[in-house]
Scaffold this motif. Structure first.
Motif, PDB file in Angstrom:
ATOM      1  N   GLY A 171       0.805  -1.216   0.000  1.00  0.00           N
ATOM      2  CA  GLY A 171       0.000   0.000   0.000  1.00  0.00           C
ATOM      3  C   GLY A 171       0.834   1.259   0.000  1.00  0.00           C
ATOM      4  N   ARG A 195       1.030   4.115  -3.057  1.00  0.00           N
ATOM      5  CA  ARG A 195       0.829   5.546  -2.849  1.00  0.00           C
ATOM      6  C   ARG A 195       2.048   6.342  -3.319  1.00  0.00           C
ATOM      7  NH1 ARG A 195      -0.279   7.190   3.155  1.00  0.00           N
ATOM      8  NH2 ARG A 195      -2.244   6.106   2.715  1.00  0.00           N
ATOM      9  N   GLN A 202      -5.983   9.473  -6.941  1.00  0.00           N
ATOM     10  CA  GLN A 202      -6.471   8.095  -6.882  1.00  0.00           C
ATOM     11  C   GLN A 202      -7.444   7.787  -8.012  1.00  0.00           C
ATOM     12  OE1 GLN A 202      -8.022   7.759  -2.903  1.00  0.00           O
ATOM     13  NE2 GLN A 202      -6.006   7.289  -2.005  1.00  0.00           N
ATOM     14  N   GLU A 215      -4.218   1.300  -0.908  1.00  0.00           N
ATOM     15  CA  GLU A 215      -3.146   2.153  -0.370  1.00  0.00           C
ATOM     16  C   GLU A 215      -3.156   2.193   1.156  1.00  0.00           C
ATOM     17  OE1 GLU A 215      -3.251   6.029  -2.112  1.00  0.00           O
ATOM     18  OE2 GLU A 215      -2.409   5.346  -4.027  1.00  0.00           O
TER      19      GLU A 215
END
Length: 282
Positions: A18, A22, A32, A50
């Motif tokens: 995650g 990101r 996103q 994320e």
């Protein structure tokens, strides 16, 4: 703005995945929703992955690698993530399974996990608790990737005939599962034998088990109870397990006759008609 929580990348493979997702997304200057549009999913799903609230799939990882030009980072990471979703007591076995040169198993009640379809696996894994079921199924499917390698292990499975008749997940799921077993005949490194009801008392009555053989490591025997798994390289256990397996193979139908029995059960019990050459219709 999506809710963002701090992740400790060292906490788990899922947290590390995650945090890396990101980082790569932000370095690419994408929100996103924008990344979601590139990989055909929602901004919400990107956010959940994320923040380690959702387990990524291999397909998702491959699409992210292509969209962000990561050179395969997420396709490599996802294997660790999915393995971490296996029960903690099973992870050591899964690691050894992935290294084995020869895998042989006797299954008294279920199709071997390496040979299960996604629908069958979903029915088995969700029988008591549907929590995190998608991740559990994805982890089981990930295990099967060892059979797709350039040099896969030889996988020899003896199934009790009861496995063919125990309706797991409904008629359609069983139809697809038995058709899948027939389709495996096209893989020379996968062999399936059926131990028929007519065999009577047999060497597998104590229950299902696995034998793993390696090129450079000691051989192993693996068994399970309803709480945990047990893996041993004890010579006496190996000798007993190997002897029992020899007896099971001798009592089972040949690979060819086993395929004929599977095809017959598929047609008669689940309403599926094999082609004239004996191969199942997809």
């Amino acid at each position: 703005m999506a809710n963002i929580r701090d992740l400790d990348p060292s906490a788990s493979p899922l947290d590390y995945y995650g945090s890396e997702l990101r980082r790569f997304r932000e370095e690419a200057g994408l929100k996103q929703g924008e990344l979601g549009g590139c990989v055909f999913c929602t901004a919400s799903l990107i956010g959940q992955i994320e923040t380690a609230r959702k387990v990524p799939t291999r397909d998702f990882s491959e699409r992210v690698d292509a969209a962000l030009g990561t050179g395969g980072v997420f396709s490599r990471l996802v294997g660790l993530v999915l393995r971490s979703q296996l029960p903690s007591w099973f992870q050591a076995y899964a690691e050894m399974e992935a290294k084995a040169a020869y895998i042989s198993s006797f299954q008294a009640q279920l199709v071997d996990g390496l040979l299960q379809t996604e629908g069958y696996a979903r029915a088995v894994l969700g029988v008591r608790n549907g929590n995190n079921l998608d991740a559990k199924v994805a982890a089981r499917m990930e295990r099967q990737r060892i059979l797709e390698r350039e040099h896969p292990p030889l996988c020899w499975v003896v199934l009790s005939e009861a496995v063919l008749h125990q309706e797991i997940g409904g008629r359609m799921v069983m139809r697809n599962q038995l058709a899948h077993l027939l389709g495996l005949r096209r893989r020379e490194w996968v062999k399936v034998q059926v131990l028929p009801f007519g065999a009577g008392a047999h060497a597998g009555l104590p229950g299902s088990y696995y034998l793993l053989r390696f090129d450079d490591d000691p051989d192993l025997v693996y068994t399970e109870d309803f709480v945990q798994g047990h893996m041993t390289a004890n010579p006496q256990a190996l000798r007993e397990g190997s002897l029992r397996y020899d007896h099971l193979q001798a009592a089972a139908l040949s690979v060819e006759d086993s395929a004929a029995l599977i095809a017959r059960v598929l047609e008669e019990r689940y309403g599926h008609h094999p082609e004239s050459d004996g191969h199942a219709v997809a």
